[in-house]
Write an enzyme that holds these catalytic residues in place. Structure first.
Site, PDB file in Angstrom:
ATOM      1  N   GLY A  21      18.732  29.846 -18.912  1.00  0.00           N
ATOM      2  CA  GLY A  21      19.467  30.877 -17.800  1.00  0.00           C
ATOM      3  C   GLY A  21      18.202  32.129 -17.314  1.00  0.00           C
ATOM      4  O   GLY A  21      18.464  33.339 -16.618  1.00  0.00           O
ATOM      5  N   GLY A  22      17.118  31.843 -17.387  1.00  0.00           N
ATOM      6  CA  GLY A  22      16.040  32.562 -17.348  1.00  0.00           C
ATOM      7  C   GLY A  22      14.557  31.844 -16.811  1.00  0.00           C
ATOM      8  O   GLY A  22      15.562  30.646 -15.833  1.00  0.00           O
ATOM      9  N   HIS A  55      14.826  26.287 -24.245  1.00  0.00           N
ATOM     10  CA  HIS A  55      15.269  25.765 -25.808  1.00  0.00           C
ATOM     11  C   HIS A  55      14.991  24.909 -25.992  1.00  0.00           C
ATOM     12  O   HIS A  55      16.215  23.678 -25.715  1.00  0.00           O
ATOM     13  CB  HIS A  55      16.780  26.963 -25.542  1.00  0.00           C
ATOM     14  CG  HIS A  55      16.564  28.547 -25.751  1.00  0.00           C
ATOM     15  ND1 HIS A  55      17.079  29.692 -25.889  1.00  0.00           N
ATOM     16  CD2 HIS A  55      15.317  29.460 -25.674  1.00  0.00           C
ATOM     17  CE1 HIS A  55      17.512  30.448 -25.921  1.00  0.00           C
ATOM     18  NE2 HIS A  55      15.991  30.223 -25.634  1.00  0.00           N
ATOM     19  N   LYS A  57      26.474  17.038   0.904  1.00  0.00           N
ATOM     20  CA  LYS A  57      27.429  18.056   1.726  1.00  0.00           C
ATOM     21  C   LYS A  57      27.302  19.140   1.223  1.00  0.00           C
ATOM     22  O   LYS A  57      26.934  19.737   0.768  1.00  0.00           O
ATOM     23  CB  LYS A  57      28.909  18.291   1.525  1.00  0.00           C
ATOM     24  CG  LYS A  57      29.967  18.628   2.365  1.00  0.00           C
ATOM     25  CD  LYS A  57      31.584  18.192   1.553  1.00  0.00           C
ATOM     26  CE  LYS A  57      32.459  19.477   2.228  1.00  0.00           C
ATOM     27  NZ  LYS A  57      31.914  20.474   2.281  1.00  0.00           N
ATOM     28  N   ASP A  70      11.868  28.745 -28.456  1.00  0.00           N
ATOM     29  CA  ASP A  70      12.365  29.635 -27.024  1.00  0.00           C
ATOM     30  C   ASP A  70      11.006  28.989 -26.026  1.00  0.00           C
ATOM     31  O   ASP A  70       9.446  30.334 -26.702  1.00  0.00           O
ATOM     32  CB  ASP A  70      12.409  30.919 -27.608  1.00  0.00           C
ATOM     33  CG  ASP A  70      12.703  31.802 -26.097  1.00  0.00           C
ATOM     34  OD1 ASP A  70      13.137  30.802 -24.840  1.00  0.00           O
ATOM     35  OD2 ASP A  70      13.238  32.429 -25.923  1.00  0.00           O
ATOM     36  N   ASP A 107       0.619  -1.343   0.380  1.00  0.00           N
ATOM     37  CA  ASP A 107       0.021   0.263  -0.251  1.00  0.00           C
ATOM     38  C   ASP A 107       1.184   1.201  -0.300  1.00  0.00           C
ATOM     39  O   ASP A 107       1.290   2.016   0.703  1.00  0.00           O
ATOM     40  CB  ASP A 107      -0.622   0.036   1.368  1.00  0.00           C
ATOM     41  CG  ASP A 107      -1.618  -0.741   1.578  1.00  0.00           C
ATOM     42  OD1 ASP A 107      -2.654  -1.360  -0.192  1.00  0.00           O
ATOM     43  OD2 ASP A 107      -2.086  -1.828   1.955  1.00  0.00           O
TER      44      ASP A 107
END
Length: 865
Positions: free
Chosen positions: A726-727, A731, A274, A690, A69
């Site tokens: 990067g935003g 892409h 770590k 994009d 379950d």
């Protein structure tokens, strides 16, 4: 509230049954209660609770048929499925999961014998438990019948999928599947169900659980020996081997991890992430809490309200070993962010990760093996929210090498491997081992060079290390300083000024412009190895370690081990004002940006050389004005950055790393190439889709959108490649044989994008109007017009945190946290631990442009599923 419809109590012992329909607004547990006679069954009556987190349990249930379950905590109840053959770690292997009634949260701890004749009659053990992390909105996805989530349990981990299928025989059926990730296994590996047959709570099998008729075997928490009050431990403390009675010690010298190149593997080791913060012991003595550093300093006041939050645990007495961190938006700890938080006098973002328990309620646990100490600690903290300020550091019984590779690819600092059966031993020995993704260690500050662009601020630090009685020069660090930290360091170092160098026999060139200081302050520095001369290479400042003494700092890695020298031994580009801070929040200087591109030159150059470029320049960093630049400017070195003519337009291009460094000298923070080469600018060789999310678009929807673009392209024979922007977006890039015109390529991209928008107008749009993008993804096909550009692979972005547009393998999409997850700080370590370039085959995959035809009706569903 409407009265629930009367539901006859079931007497069958088989729980694999769809729950009856409930009346509107019925209690979520009405079906659960109606099925059970609580005068006979030991199961908890339970009630809907306030939502407190995302816990899960897997119970091995030997009823009419043996099954497992699976229960996931959501909105105060446990959403439940009976997995008839149990979970499989083999990716793609589907296991039937029959949806059953909601269960109360008390069921997380239920383990016992349900009498025969009662619903679900048989034995039930807690086979696994832990936390689950849903991707996207779990309520919406549950309603839609498609849940994707991460498990962090004692036995199950990694990414999983629950997908609803067509109901059969009135039963709501789902499929449980494992994703292909480091926690997965192949079909030739041992079956985890055969490997683990006992309870994670009591250590008993289902057969051993039976102790006579209707007798309930309680959850191990109820068998615990507790203190006088407060929380209880999950096992009898006095029965643990190595435990002894004792007085709460004022402080225990911590166990330290020794650095290794390769982490150990085998069942005798536990592995943890770590952390990048301060080592802290939380000492709880009645109503008083002290927070002590690794050297025993009392920093309770410095850590603000954290001590009060620990006091609310209501543990009579304990000594908990852990790490204090601050995490970024992607859940990665950052020492620099921690220092900034503390300097600002804030404690809201502080998180204490507890990973060991040395003492609890009158019992000294240092002689107890780690595995048992962790179990006791887990029980102390198991009611806390998963995203709270006090958390358990989870561990994995996994292959050490695979885990560190995965951690490094994900931009983490590394892992710590701990011997599972070892007692707690103070000092640095062989029980704890650390494998790092980057070389990070402490150095003593011997001097500084003043900044060239800001008064009363440092531009670089001169570093040294004590080896016996001798103080050795090991180089400089010139990046990693924010504007404020550069000024604060100047203020801290100026009172320590001395006339003479603390080094013996230092070369004159190493002394130029240096103001020497007494070598008493310790800096934590990240480096990319050492030069052949024994100097740090590509070093970045992370913060002052005011919890460590200068004389106690030892070299952890050596020039002999690291070897080598920088890829750029004699660059043609001289940086002016190398200490200029380009990203004020991340502390990245011009020198730091140049070092980044020099280190990853082999990865970035194929995507930017010999292409017309549009550039984003920020002469004074991202904190000031930035602008696009397509043409040459005064002072440009045209031997390295050449002017080219594309039709009637002027443009810029580079041929080598020196050209790239010349762009850095001009404070170029973003590089946007054409999808065509200089030699054939009218014949594009790449298409970029994009994917730009509007407001309220979840990341899971973005991931699915990228997969859909890939699948549609595959239908017509085009292989595609993935990268972050990067935003917020992603892409999807298609390589082409450069034969089609810009108009043809743009029409192709528009066709794919428009078909997606027509097929799912609630998810996609091709309209540039921002007003219509809320809740939808804008597919920007206009990136493929002549003269239009898209940010280059491995280019930085002129945004907070210095994010990087990073190529990925498609298999990594499942574990990606966001489009801005990778940044200048973690990309080099990621690349160093990749087995190969995710885009290695992008040139070979190029083919002539194919037709952007629409799949046959139903084709998309077939591809997606």
């Amino acid at each position: 509230m409407a009265k629930p419809r009367s539901i006859p109590r079931k007497t069958t012992s088989d729980p694999v049954e769809a729950p009856p329909k409930r009346a509107a607004r019925a209690s979520p547990l009405s079906v659960y209660k109606a099925k059970r006679n609580f005068g006979s069954t030991p199961e908890p009556r339970g009630r809907k609770a306030k939502a407190s987190g995302f816990r899960f349990v897997v119970q091995k249930h030997d009823a009419t048929r043996l099954h497992y379950d699976l229960r996931l905590e959501l909105d105060g109840v446990l959403k439940s499925w009976a997995v008839t053959r149990g979970p499989s770690l083999v990716p793609g292997e589907k296991r039937l999961a029959v949806h059953t009634e909601d269960h109360p949260l008390d069921y997380l701890n239920f383990e016992g014998v349900i009498p025969k004749g009662e619903y679900g009659g048989g034995t039930m053990i807690v086979w696994d438990r832990g936390t689950w992390a849903p991707e996207g909105n779990p309520r919406e996805d549950y309603a839609k019948g498609r849940l994707t989530f991460e498990l962090e349990g004692e036995r199950l981990s990694g990414r999983w999928h629950l997908v609803r299928t067509r109901p059969r025989g009135g039963k709501e059926q789902w499929l449980l599947m494992k994703s292909d990730d480091p926690a997965a296994r192949s079909s030739s590996d041992p079956d985890i169900l055969e490997e683990h047959t006992t309870s994670v709570v009591s250590g008993r099998t289902n057969a051993e659980l039976v102790s006579g008729g209707k007798t309930r075997v309680d959850h191990a928490r109820r068998q615990a020996v507790a203190g006088q009050s407060g929380r209880k431990a999950p096992t009898r403390l006095d029965a643990l081997e190595g435990v002894r009675k004792g007085i709460l010690p004022p402080f225990v010298e911590p166990c330290l991890a020794s650095l290794v190149d390769t982490p150990p593997s085998g069942s005798e080791w536990l592995h943890e992430i770590k952390f990048d913060g301060y080592r802290v012991q939380a000492r709880i003595d009645g109503g008083r809490v002290k927070l002590l550093t690794r050297s025993g300093l009392d920093w309770t006041e410095r850590f603000g309200g954290l001590a009060e939050r620990i006091r609310h645990l209501a543990i009579p007495s304990a000594l908990i070993d852990g790490e204090l961190v601050v995490e970024d938006g992607n859940g990665v700890s950052s020492f620099s962010s921690l220092q900034a938080e503390l300097k600002a006098g804030r404690s809201e973002r502080l998180v204490f990760y507890a990973f060991d328990l040395l003492y609890v309620n009158g019992r000294d646990l240092r002689g107890v093996q780690l595995r048992d100490r962790k179990r006791v600690l887990e029980a102390l903290l198991d009611d806390l929210p998963a995203d709270g300020s006090i958390r358990l550091s989870q561990h994995l019984d996994a292959d050490g090498e695979s885990m560190v590779r995965h951690a490094c690819r994900m931009g983490l600092e590394g892992i710590v491997s701990k011997r599972a059966d070892a007692p707690y031993r103070s000092g640095r020995g062989g029980d704890w081992l650390k494998a790092k993704c980057t070389d990070r260690q402490e150095f003593v500050i011997a001097g500084y060079v003043p900044a060239t662009v800001t008064k009363q601020a440092i531009g670089s630090l001169v570093l040294g290390l004590w080896e016996g009685p001798t103080f050795h020069h090991v180089g400089r660090v010139g990046t990693g300083f924010t504007a404020s930290s550069a000024r604060e360091l100047w203020q801290s170092l100026e009172p320590l000024r001395r006339e003479a160098s603390p080094f013996a026999g230092l070369p004159r060139e190493a002394s130029a412009g240096v103001r020497w200081v007494e070598p008493t302050l310790v800096a934590e520095v990240e480096l990319r190895g050492w030069t052949a001369d024994g100097l740090v290479r590509h070093a970045a400042f992370k913060g002052l370690r005011d919890d460590k003494e200068a004389r106690a700092v030892k070299r952890e890695s050596t020039p002999a081990k690291q070897g080598g020298s920088s890829r750029v031994s004699a660059p043609k580009v001289r940086l002016t004002h190398p200490d200029r801070v380009l990203w004020p929040d991340a502390g990245v200087t011009k020198e730091g940006l140049a070092a980044y591109y020099a280190e990853i030159a082999d990865w970035v150059l194929p995507h930017v050389v010999d292409r017309p470029l549009s550039l984003v320049r920020c002469p004074d960093g991202t904190g000031a004005k930035c602008f696009f630049q397509k043409h040459a400017w005064a002072g440009l070195d045209e031997k390295l950055v050449r002017r080219i003519t594309v039709g009637d337009d002027d443009a810029l291009a580079i041929r080598s790393l020196d050209g790239l460094l010349a762009l850095v000298q001009a404070s170029v923070l973003e590089i946007h190439p054409w999808g065509a080469k200089v030699r054939s600018p009218e014949k594009p060789d790449r298409i970029t889709f994009d994917l730009d999310p509007g407001e309220r678009v979840s990341w899971s929807v973005m991931q699915e959108a990228a997969r859909e673009v890939r699948e549609r392209l595959a239908l017509i024979g085009h292989e595609s490649f993935l990268k972050t922007t990067g935003g917020k977006g992603l892409h999807v890039v298609v390589p082409l044989k450069p034969r089609a015109s810009w108009d043809e390529v743009k029409a192709f991209a528009q066709g794919i994008a428009s078909e997606m928008a027509r097929d799912a107008p609630d998810r996609f749009t091709v309209s540039m109007a921002k007003a219509g993008r809320t809740g939808r993804i804008y597919i920007d096909y206009l990136r493929n017009s002549r003269g239009a550009t898209a940010v280059a692979a491995y280019s930085t972005r002129a945004r907070a945190g210095a994010p990087v547009s990073t190529p990925l393998d498609w298999a990594e999409l499942d574990t990606l946290a966001s489009g801005s997850f990778y940044a200048l700080a973690n990309v080099p370590a990621r690349l160093a631990h990749l087995a190969g370039d995710p885009w290695a085959s992008i040139s070979e995959a190029a083919r002539p442009l194919g037709p952007a035809k629409r799949p046959a009706r139903g084709g998309r569903a077939a591809i997606a599923r």
